[in-house]
Every structure is written in structure tokens, then in C-alpha cells.
Design a protein around this motif. Structure first.
Motif, PDB file in Angstrom:
ATOM      1  N   MET A 123     -13.296  -1.411   1.993  1.00  0.00           N
ATOM      2  CA  MET A 123     -12.759  -0.288   2.730  1.00  0.00           C
ATOM      3  C   MET A 123     -11.277  -0.083   2.423  1.00  0.00           C
ATOM      4  SD  MET A 123     -12.814   0.508   6.766  1.00  0.00           S
ATOM      5  CE  MET A 123     -11.654  -0.543   7.549  1.00  0.00           C
ATOM      6  N   MET A 124     -10.754  -0.717   1.426  1.00  0.00           N
ATOM      7  CA  MET A 124      -9.353  -0.531   1.072  1.00  0.00           C
ATOM      8  C   MET A 124      -9.184   0.800   0.339  1.00  0.00           C
ATOM      9  SD  MET A 124      -6.500  -1.659   1.479  1.00  0.00           S
ATOM     10  CE  MET A 124      -5.132  -2.635   1.074  1.00  0.00           C
ATOM     11  N   PRO A 125      -8.220   1.632   0.749  1.00  0.00           N
ATOM     12  CA  PRO A 125      -7.983   2.900   0.042  1.00  0.00           C
ATOM     13  C   PRO A 125      -7.651   2.668  -1.428  1.00  0.00           C
ATOM     14  CG  PRO A 125      -6.851   2.877   2.143  1.00  0.00           C
ATOM     15  CD  PRO A 125      -7.369   1.483   1.920  1.00  0.00           C
ATOM     16  N   MET A 126      -8.177   3.539  -2.260  1.00  0.00           N
ATOM     17  CA  MET A 126      -7.995   3.419  -3.705  1.00  0.00           C
ATOM     18  C   MET A 126      -7.476   4.733  -4.279  1.00  0.00           C
ATOM     19  SD  MET A 126      -8.889   0.338  -4.265  1.00  0.00           S
ATOM     20  CE  MET A 126      -8.922   0.346  -6.034  1.00  0.00           C
ATOM     21  N   PRO A 127      -6.767   4.665  -5.410  1.00  0.00           N
ATOM     22  CA  PRO A 127      -6.379   5.902  -6.087  1.00  0.00           C
ATOM     23  C   PRO A 127      -7.633   6.662  -6.519  1.00  0.00           C
ATOM     24  CG  PRO A 127      -5.217   4.010  -7.008  1.00  0.00           C
ATOM     25  CD  PRO A 127      -6.269   3.473  -6.096  1.00  0.00           C
ATOM     26  N   HIS A 128      -7.533   7.960  -6.578  1.00  0.00           N
ATOM     27  CA  HIS A 128      -8.668   8.813  -6.931  1.00  0.00           C
ATOM     28  C   HIS A 128      -8.134   9.970  -7.762  1.00  0.00           C
ATOM     29  CE1 HIS A 128     -12.059  11.605  -6.311  1.00  0.00           C
ATOM     30  NE2 HIS A 128     -12.762  10.530  -5.991  1.00  0.00           N
ATOM     31  N   MET A 129      -8.945  10.437  -8.702  1.00  0.00           N
ATOM     32  CA  MET A 129      -8.557  11.632  -9.452  1.00  0.00           C
ATOM     33  C   MET A 129      -8.402  12.793  -8.485  1.00  0.00           C
ATOM     34  SD  MET A 129     -10.794  11.510 -12.973  1.00  0.00           S
ATOM     35  CE  MET A 129     -10.545  13.259 -13.137  1.00  0.00           C
ATOM     36  N   GLU A 142     -10.430  14.757  13.442  1.00  0.00           N
ATOM     37  CA  GLU A 142     -10.356  13.341  13.810  1.00  0.00           C
ATOM     38  C   GLU A 142      -9.470  12.562  12.836  1.00  0.00           C
ATOM     39  OE1 GLU A 142     -14.709  12.597  15.883  1.00  0.00           O
ATOM     40  OE2 GLU A 142     -14.575  12.644  13.679  1.00  0.00           O
ATOM     41  N   PHE A 143      -9.602  12.865  11.554  1.00  0.00           N
ATOM     42  CA  PHE A 143      -8.811  12.174  10.537  1.00  0.00           C
ATOM     43  C   PHE A 143      -7.327  12.457  10.706  1.00  0.00           C
ATOM     44  CE2 PHE A 143      -7.664  12.290   5.756  1.00  0.00           C
ATOM     45  CZ  PHE A 143      -7.129  11.022   5.793  1.00  0.00           C
ATOM     46  N   VAL A 144      -6.958  13.718  10.854  1.00  0.00           N
ATOM     47  CA  VAL A 144      -5.543  14.079  10.983  1.00  0.00           C
ATOM     48  C   VAL A 144      -4.949  13.463  12.247  1.00  0.00           C
ATOM     49  CG1 VAL A 144      -3.943  16.017  11.316  1.00  0.00           C
ATOM     50  CG2 VAL A 144      -5.737  16.159   9.575  1.00  0.00           C
ATOM     51  N   GLN A 145      -5.684  13.533  13.341  1.00  0.00           N
ATOM     52  CA  GLN A 145      -5.189  12.938  14.585  1.00  0.00           C
ATOM     53  C   GLN A 145      -5.041  11.429  14.433  1.00  0.00           C
ATOM     54  OE1 GLN A 145      -7.150  14.176  18.186  1.00  0.00           O
ATOM     55  NE2 GLN A 145      -6.206  12.568  19.395  1.00  0.00           N
ATOM     56  N   ALA A 146      -6.020  10.774  13.844  1.00  0.00           N
ATOM     57  CA  ALA A 146      -5.943   9.326  13.638  1.00  0.00           C
ATOM     58  C   ALA A 146      -4.772   8.955  12.735  1.00  0.00           C
ATOM     59  CB  ALA A 146      -7.250   8.804  13.047  1.00  0.00           C
ATOM     60  N   PHE A 147      -4.520   9.759  11.720  1.00  0.00           N
ATOM     61  CA  PHE A 147      -3.416   9.507  10.797  1.00  0.00           C
ATOM     62  C   PHE A 147      -2.075   9.564  11.521  1.00  0.00           C
ATOM     63  CE2 PHE A 147      -0.190  10.663   7.729  1.00  0.00           C
ATOM     64  CZ  PHE A 147      -0.494   9.910   6.612  1.00  0.00           C
ATOM     65  N   TYR A 148      -1.814  10.680  12.192  1.00  0.00           N
ATOM     66  CA  TYR A 148      -0.508  10.893  12.815  1.00  0.00           C
ATOM     67  C   TYR A 148      -0.288  10.080  14.090  1.00  0.00           C
ATOM     68  CZ  TYR A 148       0.760  14.577   9.524  1.00  0.00           C
ATOM     69  OH  TYR A 148       1.091  15.279   8.391  1.00  0.00           O
ATOM     70  N   THR A 149      -1.349   9.465  14.632  1.00  0.00           N
ATOM     71  CA  THR A 149      -1.188   8.603  15.814  1.00  0.00           C
ATOM     72  C   THR A 149      -1.430   7.133  15.479  1.00  0.00           C
ATOM     73  OG1 THR A 149      -3.491   8.913  16.525  1.00  0.00           O
ATOM     74  CG2 THR A 149      -1.839  10.454  17.417  1.00  0.00           C
ATOM     75  N   SER A 150      -1.571   6.831  14.199  1.00  0.00           N
ATOM     76  CA  SER A 150      -1.796   5.441  13.798  1.00  0.00           C
ATOM     77  C   SER A 150      -0.548   4.600  14.059  1.00  0.00           C
ATOM     78  CB  SER A 150      -2.183   5.359  12.320  1.00  0.00           C
ATOM     79  OG  SER A 150      -1.078   5.681  11.509  1.00  0.00           O
ATOM     80  N   ARG A 151      -0.768   3.318  14.158  1.00  0.00           N
ATOM     81  CA  ARG A 151       0.336   2.396  14.430  1.00  0.00           C
ATOM     82  C   ARG A 151       1.436   2.504  13.365  1.00  0.00           C
ATOM     83  NH1 ARG A 151      -1.244  -3.586  16.116  1.00  0.00           N
ATOM     84  NH2 ARG A 151      -1.150  -2.776  18.228  1.00  0.00           N
ATOM     85  N   TRP A 187      -5.113   3.454   5.220  1.00  0.00           N
ATOM     86  CA  TRP A 187      -5.787   2.316   5.840  1.00  0.00           C
ATOM     87  C   TRP A 187      -5.531   2.294   7.348  1.00  0.00           C
ATOM     88  CZ3 TRP A 187      -3.865  -2.068   8.325  1.00  0.00           C
ATOM     89  CH2 TRP A 187      -4.815  -3.080   8.552  1.00  0.00           C
ATOM     90  N   SER A 188      -4.290   2.547   7.759  1.00  0.00           N
ATOM     91  CA  SER A 188      -3.929   2.555   9.172  1.00  0.00           C
ATOM     92  C   SER A 188      -4.659   3.686   9.913  1.00  0.00           C
ATOM     93  CB  SER A 188      -2.417   2.693   9.315  1.00  0.00           C
ATOM     94  OG  SER A 188      -2.014   2.584  10.664  1.00  0.00           O
ATOM     95  N   LEU A 222       2.179   2.362  -2.600  1.00  0.00           N
ATOM     96  CA  LEU A 222       1.794   1.306  -1.662  1.00  0.00           C
ATOM     97  C   LEU A 222       1.747   1.849  -0.233  1.00  0.00           C
ATOM     98  CD1 LEU A 222       1.246  -1.751  -1.264  1.00  0.00           C
ATOM     99  CD2 LEU A 222       3.720  -2.014  -0.976  1.00  0.00           C
ATOM    100  N   TYR A 223       2.757   2.604   0.157  1.00  0.00           N
ATOM    101  CA  TYR A 223       2.846   3.147   1.502  1.00  0.00           C
ATOM    102  C   TYR A 223       1.729   4.157   1.770  1.00  0.00           C
ATOM    103  CZ  TYR A 223       5.008   5.133   5.715  1.00  0.00           C
ATOM    104  OH  TYR A 223       5.242   5.566   6.993  1.00  0.00           O
ATOM    105  N   SER A 224       1.385   4.975   0.794  1.00  0.00           N
ATOM    106  CA  SER A 224       0.299   5.947   0.965  1.00  0.00           C
ATOM    107  C   SER A 224      -1.019   5.244   1.265  1.00  0.00           C
ATOM    108  CB  SER A 224       0.139   6.813  -0.287  1.00  0.00           C
ATOM    109  OG  SER A 224       1.255   7.652  -0.442  1.00  0.00           O
ATOM    110  N   ARG A 225      -1.293   4.191   0.542  1.00  0.00           N
ATOM    111  CA  ARG A 225      -2.520   3.431   0.788  1.00  0.00           C
ATOM    112  C   ARG A 225      -2.494   2.773   2.167  1.00  0.00           C
ATOM    113  NH1 ARG A 225      -3.895   0.241  -4.710  1.00  0.00           N
ATOM    114  NH2 ARG A 225      -5.725  -0.321  -3.508  1.00  0.00           N
ATOM    115  N   ALA A 226      -1.343   2.261   2.555  1.00  0.00           N
ATOM    116  CA  ALA A 226      -1.211   1.641   3.873  1.00  0.00           C
ATOM    117  C   ALA A 226      -1.393   2.673   4.989  1.00  0.00           C
ATOM    118  CB  ALA A 226       0.149   0.947   4.003  1.00  0.00           C
TER     119      ALA A 226
END
Length: 162
Positions: free
Chosen positions: A1-7, A39-48, A153-154, A146-150
Motif C-alpha cells: 500500500m505504499m504510494p508509488m510513482p506513476h506515469m 473523501e480523498f480530498v478531505q482525508a488529504f487536507y485533514t491528514s496528520r 500515504w498519510s 519523498l514528501y508527496s509520497r508521504a
């Protein structure tokens, strides 16, 4: 489930910035549940992790934001959130531009036996600089990746469980 680079997908809302000589990237992660863009956008902007960035933005550039505003943004009820403004919103995608007009954040969700969540950044080509992106960004690209993947993931860890 680790985020990966994608085309970069052909339909990515920030693709044209790369095509115009800027920078654009794409990271993705697959989750087993169906997730909406809201759900994704809300989870992103409210993540730890992103809450730490929100604190920095509030302290350094006076661009505060709240979890409530993140929910309103995610549901299309407001266009501005902290240092960003909605540039484009379409079915399954959101593109946010920063207040200086130099960087953009991109979100996309597709269904695929659950959902694929995409996050990316575009950096507008520096004016009068040929096809190069700003030097500061070039020098810190390793950290950005690195930060984008983190961040992605968050956000996944912050999604509601079903």
C-alpha cells in the motif's frame, strides 16, 4: 500500500503544464475500498501530516485553514482553501493552484476493484527561463518526491473505514 510513482495519465488535469515546459508528477496507491474524490480530498487536507503543513502556512504566510473548510472544499462548497484556489474540478479530479500561481496540486480517483488514488504536483515554468522550472524547486526535487509520497500515504491512513 505504499504510494508509488506513476506515469502521468493522458487525462490528468495538470498534464498541460508539463507539456508547456513545466514540471508535473504523479503518485498513486490502490486501496481495496471504493473512495470518492470528496473523501480523498478531505482525508488529504485533514491528514496528520498535512495538518503540520497547515500550521506552517498559518504561521509563516498567514494562510489559516480548518478541517471544516477542508470538508467544504472537498464537497465543492468553497473554492479557496488556505494557500490554494480551485483551478479546475471535473468528474474524479481536482486541480488546486497556489496563491502565487507557481505550483498546483492534483487529485484523481478511479475505480479498479476498489479505488486508485492519484496525487501529483505541477510547477509552472519560470518566466524568462526557457523551459526550466525554478531553481529552488530543482534543488529540492528529491525532498518533494519523498514528501508527496508521504502526503499520499498519510491521506490513505486518514480515509474513513467501511
Amino acid at each position: 500500500m505504499m504510494p508509488m510513482p506513476h506515469m502521468l495519465p493522458d487525462n490528468a488535469l495538470h498534464r498541460h503544464y508539463r507539456d508547456e515546459g513545466g514540471y508535473a508528477d504523479c503518485y498513486h496507491v490502490k486501496v481495496s475500498t471504493v473512495v470518492t474524490l470528496n473523501e480523498f480530498v478531505q482525508a488529504f487536507y485533514t491528514s496528520r501530516l498535512f495538518k503540520f503543513e497547515r500550521l506552517i502556512l498559518r504561521l509563516l504566510i498567514a494562510k489559516p485553514s480548518t478541517d471544516h473548510q477542508a470538508r467544504l472544499l472537498a464537497h465543492g462548497e468553497i473554492e479557496n482553501f488556505s494557500a490554494w484556489t480551485v483551478e479546475t474540478r471535473s468528474e474524479g479530479q481536482l486541480l488546486m493552484r497556489d496563491y502565487k500561481g507557481m505550483t498546483l496540486s492534483w487529485f484523481m480517483v478511479t475505480e479498479d476493484q476498489g479505488s486508485k488514488l492519484f496525487f501529483g504536483t505541477a510547477i509552472v515554468r519560470a518566466k524568462g527561463n526557457g523551459s526550466r522550472i525554478p531553481r529552488l524547486f530543482s534543488a529540492t526535487l528529491w525532498f518533494h518526491k519523498l514528501y508527496s509520497r508521504a502526503l499520499l500515504w498519510s491521506a490513505v491512513r486518514n480515509l474513513p473505514t467501511t
